[in-house]
Design a protein around this motif. Structure first.
Motif, PDB file in Angstrom:
ATOM      1  N   VAL A 179      28.398-108.012  54.715  1.00 26.06           N
ATOM      2  CA  VAL A 179      28.854-106.626  54.883  1.00 26.06           C
ATOM      3  C   VAL A 179      30.296-106.544  54.391  1.00 26.06           C
ATOM      4  N   PRO A 180      30.496-106.328  53.101  1.00 28.34           N
ATOM      5  CA  PRO A 180      31.861-106.251  52.590  1.00 28.34           C
ATOM      6  C   PRO A 180      32.630-105.113  53.248  1.00 28.34           C
ATOM      7  N   SER A 181      33.954-105.297  53.343  1.00 28.18           N
ATOM      8  CA  SER A 181      34.793-104.209  53.845  1.00 28.18           C
ATOM      9  C   SER A 181      35.177-103.306  52.672  1.00 28.18           C
ATOM     10  N   LEU A 182      35.582-102.064  52.978  1.00 32.70           N
ATOM     11  CA  LEU A 182      35.839-101.089  51.922  1.00 32.70           C
ATOM     12  C   LEU A 182      37.118-100.305  52.227  1.00 32.70           C
ATOM     13  N   PHE A 183      37.937-100.153  51.194  1.00 35.70           N
ATOM     14  CA  PHE A 183      39.194 -99.414  51.312  1.00 35.70           C
ATOM     15  C   PHE A 183      39.237 -98.367  50.205  1.00 35.70           C
ATOM     16  N   ALA A 184      39.748 -97.174  50.513  1.00 37.95           N
ATOM     17  CA  ALA A 184      39.989 -96.142  49.508  1.00 37.95           C
ATOM     18  C   ALA A 184      41.488 -95.893  49.474  1.00 37.95           C
ATOM     19  N   LEU A 185      42.096 -96.059  48.292  1.00 42.60           N
ATOM     20  CA  LEU A 185      43.558 -96.021  48.183  1.00 42.60           C
ATOM     21  C   LEU A 185      44.000 -95.048  47.106  1.00 42.60           C
ATOM     22  N   ASP A 186      45.147 -94.427  47.349  1.00 45.20           N
ATOM     23  CA  ASP A 186      45.789 -93.655  46.292  1.00 45.20           C
ATOM     24  C   ASP A 186      45.936 -94.569  45.068  1.00 45.20           C
ATOM     25  N   LYS A 187      45.745 -93.984  43.894  1.00 44.88           N
ATOM     26  CA  LYS A 187      45.716 -94.811  42.688  1.00 44.88           C
ATOM     27  C   LYS A 187      47.053 -95.483  42.379  1.00 44.88           C
ATOM     28  N   ARG A 188      48.139 -95.032  43.002  1.00 43.44           N
ATOM     29  CA  ARG A 188      49.422 -95.701  42.759  1.00 43.44           C
ATOM     30  C   ARG A 188      49.539 -97.010  43.536  1.00 43.44           C
ATOM     31  N   ILE A 189      48.678 -97.239  44.506  1.00 40.05           N
ATOM     32  CA  ILE A 189      48.741 -98.444  45.332  1.00 40.05           C
ATOM     33  C   ILE A 189      47.990 -99.575  44.645  1.00 40.05           C
ATOM     34  N   THR A 190      48.660-100.694  44.502  1.00 37.08           N
ATOM     35  CA  THR A 190      48.022-101.881  43.921  1.00 37.08           C
ATOM     36  C   THR A 190      48.304-103.085  44.810  1.00 37.08           C
ATOM     37  N   GLY A 191      47.504-104.111  44.636  1.00 33.51           N
ATOM     38  CA  GLY A 191      47.787-105.392  45.273  1.00 33.51           C
ATOM     39  C   GLY A 191      47.334-105.526  46.712  1.00 33.51           C
ATOM     40  N   LEU A 192      46.573-104.568  47.246  1.00 39.10           N
ATOM     41  CA  LEU A 192      46.037-104.735  48.600  1.00 39.10           C
ATOM     42  C   LEU A 192      44.799-105.619  48.505  1.00 39.10           C
ATOM     43  N   VAL A 193      44.820-106.720  49.235  1.00 35.63           N
ATOM     44  CA  VAL A 193      43.684-107.644  49.230  1.00 35.63           C
ATOM     45  C   VAL A 193      43.339-108.001  50.672  1.00 35.63           C
ATOM     46  N   THR A 194      42.193-108.610  50.834  1.00 34.81           N
ATOM     47  CA  THR A 194      41.874-109.216  52.131  1.00 34.81           C
ATOM     48  C   THR A 194      41.734-110.711  51.927  1.00 34.81           C
ATOM     49  N   ASP A 195      42.067-111.477  52.974  1.00 34.52           N
ATOM     50  CA  ASP A 195      41.929-112.920  52.853  1.00 34.52           C
ATOM     51  C   ASP A 195      40.491-113.322  53.176  1.00 34.52           C
ATOM     52  N   ALA A 196      40.256-114.618  53.245  1.00 32.12           N
ATOM     53  CA  ALA A 196      38.894-115.108  53.440  1.00 32.12           C
ATOM     54  C   ALA A 196      38.295-114.694  54.784  1.00 32.12           C
ATOM     55  N   ARG A 197      39.161-114.322  55.733  1.00 27.26           N
ATOM     56  CA  ARG A 197      38.662-113.825  57.029  1.00 27.26           C
ATOM     57  C   ARG A 197      38.446-112.328  57.008  1.00 27.26           C
ATOM     58  N   ASP A 198      38.787-111.691  55.896  1.00 30.97           N
ATOM     59  CA  ASP A 198      38.754-110.241  55.757  1.00 30.97           C
ATOM     60  C   ASP A 198      39.945-109.582  56.443  1.00 30.97           C
ATOM     61  N   PHE A 199      41.026-110.324  56.643  1.00 32.82           N
ATOM     62  CA  PHE A 199      42.269-109.756  57.159  1.00 32.82           C
ATOM     63  C   PHE A 199      43.027-109.116  55.996  1.00 32.82           C
ATOM     64  N   VAL A 200      43.556-107.922  56.199  1.00 32.26           N
ATOM     65  CA  VAL A 200      44.339-107.259  55.163  1.00 32.26           C
ATOM     66  C   VAL A 200      45.635-108.026  54.917  1.00 32.26           C
ATOM     67  N   ASP A 201      45.940-108.278  53.640  1.00 34.31           N
ATOM     68  CA  ASP A 201      47.179-108.946  53.239  1.00 34.31           C
ATOM     69  C   ASP A 201      47.961-107.983  52.350  1.00 34.31           C
ATOM     70  N   LEU A 202      49.134-107.541  52.841  1.00 36.36           N
ATOM     71  CA  LEU A 202      49.952-106.563  52.124  1.00 36.36           C
ATOM     72  C   LEU A 202      51.154-107.209  51.431  1.00 36.36           C
ATOM     73  N   THR A 203      51.184-108.534  51.370  1.00 36.01           N
ATOM     74  CA  THR A 203      52.355-109.216  50.823  1.00 36.01           C
ATOM     75  C   THR A 203      52.643-108.805  49.384  1.00 36.01           C
ATOM     76  N   ASP A 204      51.612-108.627  48.577  1.00 34.99           N
ATOM     77  CA  ASP A 204      51.790-108.289  47.158  1.00 34.99           C
ATOM     78  C   ASP A 204      51.482-106.822  46.875  1.00 34.99           C
ATOM     79  N   THR A 205      51.385-106.017  47.904  1.00 36.00           N
ATOM     80  CA  THR A 205      51.028-104.610  47.713  1.00 36.00           C
ATOM     81  C   THR A 205      52.236-103.811  47.232  1.00 36.00           C
ATOM     82  N   LYS A 206      51.980-102.940  46.275  1.00 37.23           N
ATOM     83  CA  LYS A 206      53.004-102.012  45.787  1.00 37.23           C
ATOM     84  C   LYS A 206      52.476-100.591  45.921  1.00 37.23           C
TER      85      LYS A 206
END
Length: 517
Positions: free
Chosen positions: A489-516
C-alpha cells in the motif's frame, strides 16, 4: 529477485481508477478534531520561499519509539545511519560517523559523529546506551523492542564511541537495519513521558510551535550535521479532521501539499500538483487463532485461498501496489513470488479445505470505519459467501477499533504492517507477529516452528543458511496461515509543483532534508 519498489516516484505510469482510499498507516494514525486550513483565507502556496505548509490528518507525538510518527519524526531525529531514498539498502553514515563489525559477528563498535541536540547538549555514547536500555524494556521499547532483542549489552567506550555486544553471531544486514531504525535521543529526555511533550533529537528541524490538533511548526536546525541542509527555513503542518477537508484545503491553496492522501483523489489532482508515491506498507488479513473458528488451522488455510488480491488491487488500490502473500515486501530477501501462485486465489481449493476443516462457517471482522479496509473486507466477504462462509463486517470508530485490536478481541481484520527492510526476522515486530506470549493472535500458544524460524532468520550468517532459513520461515507462515498478505500500500502525497525533494525513507517516514519549496 523481484524488482525493489522505488520509494518516491511520480505515479503517472499507472492508471488510477475511482473510489476511496485512506493513506498507508491509517491503522496507526487517526483523524483529529479541530481542523484548520480548509477554507482559510491565508495562503502559503505559489511562492518560492524557504517555507512550506503541509496538511495532514495524522496524529502527532514526539516519541520515535512509538508508531504514528511517519509524517514528521524524521525531521526531529538523527538515526545512526540512513538508507538512500531509492528502495536500496546501501548504508549512509548519519548519526554514526563510522562503525566496525567484529569479524565473528558478535559485536559492533560505533563512532558517533560530533553533533549537538536541539537543546545544545552534545550527542554522546551514553545516549546510545540509554536508548538501547529503553529499547530492551518490553514496556517502554515499543516498536524497537523486538529489533533490539539481538543486543546483549551496550557499553560507552568513550565520549563518542559505543560498543554493542550481541547474544550470538548476527548477520550484518540485521545490525544495519537496527542502526537505520535507532534514533539518537538525549538520555535525560528518553522516556515516554518526557517525549510526549516535546522532541529531544538532533535532526534537521527543531520544534518551533505545537498546538495539538491545530498545527505543528518546524524551523531549520542551524547546527544540523549536514552542512547547508535542510534547505527549507520552516515547515508548518496543519491538521484536518478528515481527508476530504485536507484535499479541499490543498485545492483552495491554504496548504502547499497534502500528505498521505487516498488514491481516489489522484486522478483529480495530478494535472495541477506533483504526485509523489512513497514506499508504503502492506495490508494483511489477520485471523485470530485464539478465537473460534480461527483456532482451526485448516479453516485459516481455507480462507487464505479466498483472497482475490488482483481484484482488491484494482478496486481498492486503484491499480497501485503489488500483491504479497504475507508480511514481506517484494524487496525483501525472503519474498518468494512462487507462493502467489501455489497459494493464490482459488475458491475450489478454499471450499475443499473448508469442508475438510470441519470448522465453523461464520465470523465477524472488525475494522475502522471509513477506511479502505472496509472495501477490502467486502470483496473478501463476497468470495467467502461463495464457499459457504458468512463474514459479517463490523465497522467501528477508529479508537475503539484499535483498542479491540490490541486487546485481541477481534476475530479477524484487515490491518497494516511495516516494511521489514532487508531482515526477514523483523517480521516479528508487529503485535500479531511477535514470538512471545504478547502475540495478540496466539497468546501463549505461538507456534514453536514460527518462533524457531524467526530465530533462525535472525542468526543465519551465510547466504546458504539465510536462504534455508527464509524458506523455512515462509513455509511456517503459509502453514499457520494467520497473517495473509494482500498487497503493498504505497503512500501518496500531492504537492505544489514548486516543491521538490520530498521523499519517504524505507519505513515510509517523510524526509524533508532535501526538500525545496
Amino acid at each position: 529477485m523481484p524488482t525493489s519498489p522505488i520509494q518516491s516516484r511520480l505515479i503517472a505510469r499507472r492508471t488510477l481508477l475511482r473510489a476511496g482510499f485512506l493513506a498507508a498507516g491509517a491503522v496507526a494514525g487517526a483523524p483529529l478534531l479541530g481542523a484548520c486550513g480548509s477554507g482559510s483565507s491565508e495562503s502559503s502556496g505559489g511562492g518560492t520561499t524557504g517555507r512550506i505548509t503541509l496538511g495532514t490528518t495524522k496524529i502527532m507525538q514526539f516519541d520515535p519509539y512509538l508508531t504514528n510518527t511517519d509524517i514528521h519524526i524524521h525531521s526531529f531525529y538523527t538515526y545512526l545511519l540512513d538508507y538512500p531514498p531509492d528502495g536500496t539498502y546501501e548504508p549512509i553514515p548519519a548519526g554514526a560517523e563510522r562503525w566496525e563489525l567484529a569479524s565473528d559477528g558478535t559485536s559492533v563498535t560505533i563512532t558517533l559523529r560530533e553533533a549537538t541536540y536541539h537543546s545544545g547538549e552534545p550527542v554522546t555514547a551514553d545516549d546510545v546506551v540509554t536508548g538501547v536500555t529503553r529499547a530492551q524494556d518490553p514496556d517502554a521499547g515499543f516498536t524497537l523492542a523486538q529489533p533490539t532483542a539481538f543486543i546483549a549489552a551496550a557499553t560507552a567506550v568513550d565520549e563518542r564511541t559505543v560498543r554493542l555486544d550481541f547474544h550470538q553471531p548476527t548477520p550484518e544486514s540485521l545490525v544495519l537495519d537496527w542502526m537505520f531504525a535507532f534514533p539518537l535521543v538525549l538520555a535525560a529526555s528518553n522516556t515516554p513521558a518526557a517525549l510526549e511533550r516535546e522532541p529531544a533529537g538532533s535532526g534537521p528541524f527543531r520544534l518551533a510551535d505545537f498546538r495539538r490538533d491545530q498545527r505543528l511548526v518546524l524551523e531549520k536546525n542551524p547546527d544540523f550535521y549536514d552542512d547547508g541542509k535542510p534547505f527549507l527555513d520552516e515547515v508548518e503542518y496543519r491538521f484536518f479532521t478528515d481527508e476530504d477537508a485536507l484535499v479541499a484545503g490543498l485545492e483552495s491553496g491554504s496548504v502547499d501539499g497534502a500528505a498521505y492522501i487516498g488514491f481516489r483523489h489522484a486522478d483529480r489532482l495530478r494535472d495541477r500538483f506533483t504526485m509523489v508515491e512513497g514506499n508504503g506498507r502492506m495490508s494483511l488479513f489477520f485471523m485470530n487463532a485464539i478465537i473460534p473458528p480461527f483456532d482451526n488451522k485448516l479453516l485459516r488455510q481455507a480462507l487464505a485461498r479466498a483472497i482475490d488480491r488482483n481484484r482488491i488491487l484494482e478496486q481498492v488500490n486503484f491499480g497501485i501496489g503489488d500483491p504479497v502473500y504475507t508480511a514481506f515486501m517484494p524487496s525483501s530477501p525472503a519474498f518468494d513470488p512462487a507462493y502467489l501462485d501455489s497459494n493464490g486465489f482459488d475458491l475450489d481449493a478454499a471450499a475443499a479445505l473448508l469442508e475438510q476443516s470441519g470448522g465453523g462457517t461464520s465470523a465477524v471482522a472488525g475494522v475502522a470505519s471509513g477506511t479502505p479496509a472496509v472495501q477490502t473486507l467486502e470483496i473478501i466477504q463476497a468470495d467467502l459467501k461463495k464457499i459457504g462462509f458468512d463474514l459479517e463486517i463490523a465497522p467501528q470508530e477508529e479508537a475503539a477499533y484499535l483498542e479491540a485490536l490490541f486487546a485481541s478481541e477481534l476475530q479477524c481484520t484487515v490491518a497494516y504492517q511495516p516494511n521489514n527492510l532487508q531482515s526477514p526476522s523483523l517480521i516479528a515486530r508487529g503485535r500479531q507477529m511477535l514470538t512471545t506470549e504478547a502475540n495478540t493472535t496466539f497468546g501463549a500458544a505461538v507456534p514453536p516452528a514460527y518462533v524457531e524460524a524467526v530465530g533462525a532468520a535472525g542468526t543465519a550468517m551465510t547466504p546458504e543458511d539465510q536462504q534455508a532459513a527464509y524458506a523455512a520461515l515462509n513455509s511456517t507462515l503459509i502453514d499457520e496461515a494467520w497473517a495473509i498478505g494482500i498487497s503493498t500500500v504505497p503512500s501518496l502525497f500531492a504537492l505544489d509543483k514548486r516543491i521538490t525533494g520530498l521523499v519517504t525513507d524505507a519505513r515510509d517516514f517523510v524526509d524533508l532534508t532535501d526538500t525545496k519549496g
